[in-house]
Every structure is written in C-alpha cells, then in structure tokens.
Design an enzyme around this catalytic site. Structure first.
Site, PDB file in Angstrom:
ATOM      1  N   PRO A  27       0.832  -1.213   0.000  1.00  0.00           N
ATOM      2  CA  PRO A  27       0.000   0.000   0.000  1.00  0.00           C
ATOM      3  C   PRO A  27       0.861   1.255   0.000  1.00  0.00           C
ATOM      4  O   PRO A  27       1.758   1.377   0.837  1.00  0.00           O
ATOM      5  CB  PRO A  27      -0.798  -0.111   1.310  1.00  0.00           C
ATOM      6  CG  PRO A  27      -0.667  -1.528   1.742  1.00  0.00           C
ATOM      7  CD  PRO A  27       0.629  -2.036   1.195  1.00  0.00           C
ATOM      8  N   CYS A  29       0.484   5.488  -0.251  1.00  0.00           N
ATOM      9  CA  CYS A  29      -0.378   6.668  -0.326  1.00  0.00           C
ATOM     10  C   CYS A  29      -0.024   7.507  -1.551  1.00  0.00           C
ATOM     11  O   CYS A  29       1.151   7.769  -1.819  1.00  0.00           O
ATOM     12  CB  CYS A  29      -0.231   7.501   0.935  1.00  0.00           C
ATOM     13  SG  CYS A  29      -0.912   6.717   2.396  1.00  0.00           S
ATOM     14  N   TYR A 186       0.459   5.123  13.207  1.00  0.00           N
ATOM     15  CA  TYR A 186      -0.940   5.517  13.091  1.00  0.00           C
ATOM     16  C   TYR A 186      -1.747   4.923  14.252  1.00  0.00           C
ATOM     17  O   TYR A 186      -1.188   4.285  15.144  1.00  0.00           O
ATOM     18  CB  TYR A 186      -1.473   5.132  11.706  1.00  0.00           C
ATOM     19  CG  TYR A 186      -0.697   5.825  10.595  1.00  0.00           C
ATOM     20  CD1 TYR A 186      -0.555   7.219  10.599  1.00  0.00           C
ATOM     21  CD2 TYR A 186      -0.060   5.111   9.591  1.00  0.00           C
ATOM     22  CE1 TYR A 186       0.181   7.869   9.616  1.00  0.00           C
ATOM     23  CE2 TYR A 186       0.687   5.752   8.603  1.00  0.00           C
ATOM     24  CZ  TYR A 186       0.800   7.131   8.623  1.00  0.00           C
ATOM     25  OH  TYR A 186       1.538   7.776   7.665  1.00  0.00           O
ATOM     26  N   LEU A 305      12.797  -2.093   1.080  1.00  0.00           N
ATOM     27  CA  LEU A 305      14.045  -2.065   0.322  1.00  0.00           C
ATOM     28  C   LEU A 305      14.357  -3.412  -0.334  1.00  0.00           C
ATOM     29  O   LEU A 305      15.496  -3.877  -0.303  1.00  0.00           O
ATOM     30  CB  LEU A 305      15.210  -1.607   1.201  1.00  0.00           C
ATOM     31  CG  LEU A 305      15.332  -0.094   1.403  1.00  0.00           C
ATOM     32  CD1 LEU A 305      16.604   0.246   2.161  1.00  0.00           C
ATOM     33  CD2 LEU A 305      15.311   0.654   0.081  1.00  0.00           C
ATOM     34  N   ARG A 328       8.488   1.196  -3.451  1.00  0.00           N
ATOM     35  CA  ARG A 328       9.155   2.137  -4.350  1.00  0.00           C
ATOM     36  C   ARG A 328       9.697   1.484  -5.619  1.00  0.00           C
ATOM     37  O   ARG A 328       9.688   2.089  -6.690  1.00  0.00           O
ATOM     38  CB  ARG A 328      10.277   2.874  -3.608  1.00  0.00           C
ATOM     39  CG  ARG A 328       9.751   4.061  -2.812  1.00  0.00           C
ATOM     40  CD  ARG A 328      10.799   4.666  -1.923  1.00  0.00           C
ATOM     41  NE  ARG A 328      10.975   3.883  -0.707  1.00  0.00           N
ATOM     42  CZ  ARG A 328      11.623   4.316   0.375  1.00  0.00           C
ATOM     43  NH1 ARG A 328      12.158   5.524   0.371  1.00  0.00           N
ATOM     44  NH2 ARG A 328      11.737   3.565   1.449  1.00  0.00           N
TER      45      ARG A 328
END
Length: 360
Positions: A27, A29, A186, A305, A328
């Site tokens: 996930p 954002c 969170y 990573l 990423r």
C-alpha cells in the site's frame, strides 16, 4: 519446490484466494483524492501494476473516517459514494489476473497533515486541518505538533464501528483481501506502543491492555469480512526506539491475532516517534517476517528495500516470508514482476496481456 519451500513464482492460496505468484504491491499513499474519492490517477497507478504481473495489488491506506486521513487528499471509504470508483479499479485489476486488496486505516495523532511534497507538517484547523484523536494526549513531535485528544471509550467504540462499516463497503467494492493498518505510528500502532499509550484504563499499561484495541477491531472486522477472503494486519515489528514496541511483543501479538482469524502478518517497522534510529539496508525487515512466521506459526509478508529479483526469490525460498511486497521499486518499474520472471528463468509464469506480448 526446493527444500520444502516454494519460489517467487509459485502460486499461493490463502483461504479461497489464489495469488498467481508471491509478489504484491505494498500500500502506497498517493495523496491524490478529493473528499476521499479515488480518481483516474488511482486507476492507472493500481491497474498498471496488475498488468505488470503482480499477484496482489493492495490499495493505499484508506481512511475509515474523515478524521482518520493523514492528509485532506487521502483516499477514503467512509461513505457509500466511495464504493463505485474503487469498484471500477477492482474490476480491471481482477480482469488482469491480480487480486485486489485494500488497507483500512486511521491516522490517529499523525492525521491532519499536509501532503509530503507540501512539507508534511500538521495543518491548522483554519488551513484545512482538523482535531486529532489518539490513545493519549501526546503529540508526535517534529513537524507534527498538534496535541491529540485522548480517546474516550465512546471514541474507541465509534472508531471500531467505522472499521466494521468500512469493511462492509470494501466487500461491496469487490475487494478480496483486507488489511488492517497497525503500523507506522498511526492509531492502532499508537495503542500498541508504551511510547504513545500512557492510558491507565483497560486500553493501556499492560501488554494485554495495549493490544486490546487491535484485537477487538480485528475480531469485529473478521465478523463481517467473509471467511473465504484473507485478512492481514500490517505491524511495525519494532519502534526502533528504547522502551518502545519490539519484535518479541510483535511475535506474541501475531500468535493472538491468528486465533482471531488473521491470515497473514505484513511485517514493517518504525514510524511511531521522530527519534527512531533505523539501520536501513536491503531487505532489512525480512528477519521480522521470518521470526513471526516461524515463532507465531502464521503466514507473513516481507517488505522494505527489496529491489532485486534474486533478493525477493531468496526470501521466499528460504522460508522467511510467504509473500514479498514491493513499494518504491514498483513505482520505478510497474513491470518488475515480468522482468523478474525472465531474470529468474520463469518465463513460463509470465502473464503478459496480448496487447503487450510482442514486447516480451
């Protein structure tokens, strides 16, 4: 199979859902919504990773209430109007052989911030921000200076009901994999860690009390999420800070979540305090997935990573995790799974759309 363990391109069945390989989209954002609505950006972002060969496509942290958004531009699932834009994406994802998942989230004291590329600081209530909630009235720190209101029992019950209602909307939108966000500082993670939870009631203090919010939420969500579909939980397996949440507590929590019908633990770390010291390196969080998988006896996902096909394959082959989630690296290369299949000698496992077949 090698040494009893599968490789990266062997299918995985969890409940009634079969992933075509062990590669998932973590996930991420996008901060590209208005009023919580998914847009064409989300369609292209998620759909292209399904076309690229990922088996599991998990939509970004999706807020269960307006107050639970990290930024005003977060995607939401607190209203009926949010269902159809998400359903459109999910129909496409499924059409191209991937399983659509969603991560349900509440940002707690890290809510009401500006987008990362706008600085990421807390927004004042006169600048589009809002009052925040958390287990205790402790600010995150750094650029996130707002002091949250300590949640009452009524607040806790309301937020848990928000998670249940969001789960029902996720089902209506066609999701087949549900993840609860209990990481990265969170709300749910804020209950777990003694660094952010200084309550003196049944939701604070002891380990049993600090895990109560997540355990109750998982139980309530599992009660309305069909048993045939997987339920996962993302944990920050350590706060990377003294006297905080750590791997030993994560292992024990994972054991207990398994008894509540949680099928997989998504193993991340950090995000709770600005003073964390993370020894970042390739695959640095995979050992968390390995410990939880072996000691709690529950399936795990490794994330963080992971960039090379050989690294991802080794994580699965060595039994460290059942699934590898990329973030990423999949932003840089949506077709990473197809490239990995070629690199690892599994061209027979490629799922290339006929429109693109001449390129492969």
């Amino acid at each position: 199979m090698e040494n009893g363990h599968p490789h990266l391109f062997e299918p995985l069945t969890v409940k009634s859902v079969t992933l075509r390989n062990r590669i998932g989209v973590s996930p991420m954002c996008q901060y590209s919504s208005e009023d919580g609505l998914a847009t064409d950006w989300h369609l292209v972002h998620l759909a292209s990773r399904a076309v690229g060969g990922a088996a599991l496509v998990i939509a970004e942290a999706t807020a269960v209430s307006p107050e639970g958004r990290i930024t005003p531009a977060d995607t939401g699932i607190w209203a009926a109007q949010h269902i159809e834009p998400l359903a459109r994406i999910n129909r496409f994802v499924k059409q191209h052989g991937a399983v659509p998942g969603i991560q349900l989230a509440h940002a707690g004291r890290k809510a009401s911030a500006s987008r990362p590329w706008e600085g990421g600081a807390h927004l004042g209530n006169d600048a589009g921000g809002w009052d925040t909630l958390a287990p205790s009235a402790l600010a995150f720190g750094g650029e996130l200076t707002k002091v949250p209101r300590a949640m009452t029992d009524a607040d806790i019950a309301r937020v848990q009901n928000d998670f249940v209602a969001a789960t029902q909307r996720a089902l209506a939108a066609g999701y087949e994999w549900l993840e609860l966000h209990s990481a990265h500082g969170y709300l749910s993670h804020e209950f777990l860690s003694p660094l952010s939870n200084q309550r003196a009631d049944r939701y604070g203090g002891s380990f049993e009390n600090r895990i109560r919010f997540l355990m109750e939420t998982a139980r309530a969500v599992r009660g309305v999420w069909p048993d045939k579909f997987p339920l996962s939980v993302r944990l920050s397996c350590t706060d990377w800070a003294p006297d905080g949440w750590d791997l030993e507590q994560s292992v024990e929590l994972a054991r207990r979540l398994k008894t509540e019908g949680v099928d997989l633990i998504d193993c991340s770390s950090g995000g709770l305090v600005p003073t964390q010291k993370i020894p970042v390196a390739p695959c640095y969080q995979a050992p968390f997935a390995e410990r939880i998988r072996h000691e709690a006896g529950v399936a795990t996902a490794a994330v963080g990573l992971i960039t090379q096909p050989g690294e991802a394959d080794a994580i699965v082959r060595s039994g460290k995790a059942d699934v590898v989630l990329l973030a990423r690296e999949l932003l840089r290369e949506p077709y990473w799974p197809l490239l990995a299949a070629k690199a690892l000698g599994h061209k027979d496992k490629l799922h290339v759309p006929p429109q693109y077949a001449r390129a492969w």
